[in-house]
Scaffold this motif. Sequence first.
Motif, PDB file in Angstrom:
ATOM      1  N   ALA A 170       0.939  -1.173  -0.010  1.00 16.21           N
ATOM      2  CA  ALA A 170       0.013  -0.022  -0.202  1.00 16.21           C
ATOM      3  C   ALA A 170       0.897   1.375  -0.094  1.00 16.21           C
ATOM      4  N   LEU A 171       2.122   1.074   0.758  1.00 20.59           N
ATOM      5  CA  LEU A 171       2.942   2.143   0.753  1.00 20.59           C
ATOM      6  C   LEU A 171       3.385   2.457  -0.740  1.00 20.59           C
ATOM      7  N   ASP A 172       3.836   1.742  -1.254  1.00 24.25           N
ATOM      8  CA  ASP A 172       4.258   1.875  -2.529  1.00 24.25           C
ATOM      9  C   ASP A 172       3.420   2.766  -3.659  1.00 24.25           C
ATOM     10  N   ILE A 173       1.955   1.955  -3.334  1.00 22.51           N
ATOM     11  CA  ILE A 173       1.180   2.458  -4.432  1.00 22.51           C
ATOM     12  C   ILE A 173       0.638   3.868  -4.152  1.00 22.51           C
ATOM     13  N   VAL A 174       0.509   4.008  -2.855  1.00 15.69           N
ATOM     14  CA  VAL A 174       0.216   5.546  -2.458  1.00 15.69           C
ATOM     15  C   VAL A 174       1.185   6.416  -2.895  1.00 15.69           C
ATOM     16  N   GLN A 175       2.422   6.140  -2.466  1.00 19.71           N
ATOM     17  CA  GLN A 175       3.478   6.926  -2.985  1.00 19.71           C
ATOM     18  C   GLN A 175       3.580   7.250  -4.610  1.00 19.71           C
ATOM     19  N   GLU A 176       3.211   6.338  -5.357  1.00 20.74           N
ATOM     20  CA  GLU A 176       3.285   6.379  -6.840  1.00 20.74           C
ATOM     21  C   GLU A 176       2.307   7.291  -7.244  1.00 20.74           C
TER      22      GLU A 176
END
Lengths: 371, 223
Positions: A141-147
């Motif tokens: 989720a962290l990765d997705i949100v940052q992107e």
Amino acid sequence: MNENPVTYWDEMKRHGYSRRDFLKFCTWMTAFIGVEASGVGKVVKAMETKPRIPVVWFHFQECTCCSESFIRSSHPIVADVILDKISLDYTETLQAAAGKQAEEALHSTMKKYKGEYLMLVEGSIPTEEDGVYCCIGGRTALDIVQEAAQNAKAIIAWGSCASNGCIQSSKPNPTGATPIHKIISGKPIINVPGCPPIAEVMAGTIVHLLAFDRIPQLDGLGRPKAFYSRRVHDTCYRRPNYDAGLFVNAFDDENAKRGYCLYKMGCRGPVTYNSCAVIKWNNGVSYPIQSGHGCIGCSEAHFWDNGPFYQHLASFPGFGIETTADNIGVVVGAATVAGVAAHAISTNIRKRKLIKEGIENGSVTEKKGGE
Amino acid sequence: MERVISERVYVWQLPVRLYHWINALCVAALAVTGYLIGRPLAVQSAAEASYSYWFGQIRFIHFVAAFIFFFNFLFRIYWGFAGNKFAQWRNFIIHRKSQVQEAVDVLKIDILQTQSKPLESVGHNSLAGFTYFITFLVFLFQCITGFGMYAAMSDSWLPHMFAWIVPLMGGDFAVRQWHHVMMWFFIIFSIIHVYLVFYHDYVEGRGIISSMAGGWKFIEKKK
């Protein structure tokens, strides 16, 4: 599609809503977002002329109660137009697409509408262990949100999870659940807390963005002032009982039947900023206090840790569940009085000795009465 | 036969004494009303809300006392610069070696009761001064948290100067909780403070109790 952008009004017409329905919706929304009556025209114009904003709606650590609340908005157009039919390009819960197709939809939206799309986030983001506690399509989720946040126009944090962490972030917070505003910076972020937030509040926030093309006025915690500037307590219909000192002392007492204030039953109304007492729930039917139960403060940060819910004062950390600051204060106060009394006794014994010694060696004179 | 000759020293100026008693009254009013606000009486009543307003009045007293307390506190800070040497801000912060020594002596005299030589200082002894400095910090905390909560129901600029504390502490609940916990600091402080004043008056015989009424203390005359 890009040459001739479809507006909200176009979409409503296509779904068979009359002009009258449309105007009613706009008037209603204008009232909700706290704009004066002359602003109705502005909202109507925006809905008629502005192209729909592409929306991606993420679900992370959450229970989907925000979505559930939203689709039960009292006005059908809200759910129908804003959520279902118009421009929701990606949402795990409601989209037909799955797997690869869904991922593609997300990426094409993010690419095509770079800097234009609205990012809605439901749920907190786990940060412990590199965020492995919440993964979608093999990514955290962290990765997705940052992107996704990189090229978003604005971010709306739906519900308490995304705006303050809600239950996931309560102690001991094993997954490191974190609200959006602590992860993303440099983007306008609107916090719409509540577990769930009121559907009309959610719709109102989106309409404000559409109509005025800028984020609504926010308070110190990033919440729209139109909905979160007043406490449930200050807008509560039971407030006169509070001022009169008429309190419910037990859920089954006479006072509860008379509908007195639930302050002593641990009602969190006095510390909770929300519109529950004004807009109410389920098409304006009721809200917790009206139904005889205190507010639990679900739109406030750490409300799970501020328990127990049925106690006005929280339990004092480290002293067991029902020990409040008052219990500890009384014990410390009693101990102080006891200490002081012991000290006074020993002082008195010492002083008598000193005076006696002084009289014996002549450094103190004792005047007797009449001398 | 040697007799102790005392000398009268004017220690507490009128503004200091006024500050002290206004502060004492405010703290008493604030603690009593504050306790009731946190834990209202359990009245079983059949009354309609329109007939009474007692809880509103208790809150009103709390707010009025808070404003008086706040401005009185500001005045005392000013007097820490404008007042005489006993009122100066330097008395409240331990920054000299002699003050550290005196604080140790006070501990020995007051708590351990192992020493009984008279103290050098005429005004606040260094440990008392430092304790008052800590109370000033608590005053400040109570003012910030109190006005921070009050800001939500006020349009005036003064409470809004403190509204930043609410987001900083994570919400009204935490602010209210700590505001309430600090009330107990005042209660415990008052018990010890009143006792120690009596104690010093009793063992030193310098008239420390009446000094806060008339301003004069008696000290042993140096030969």
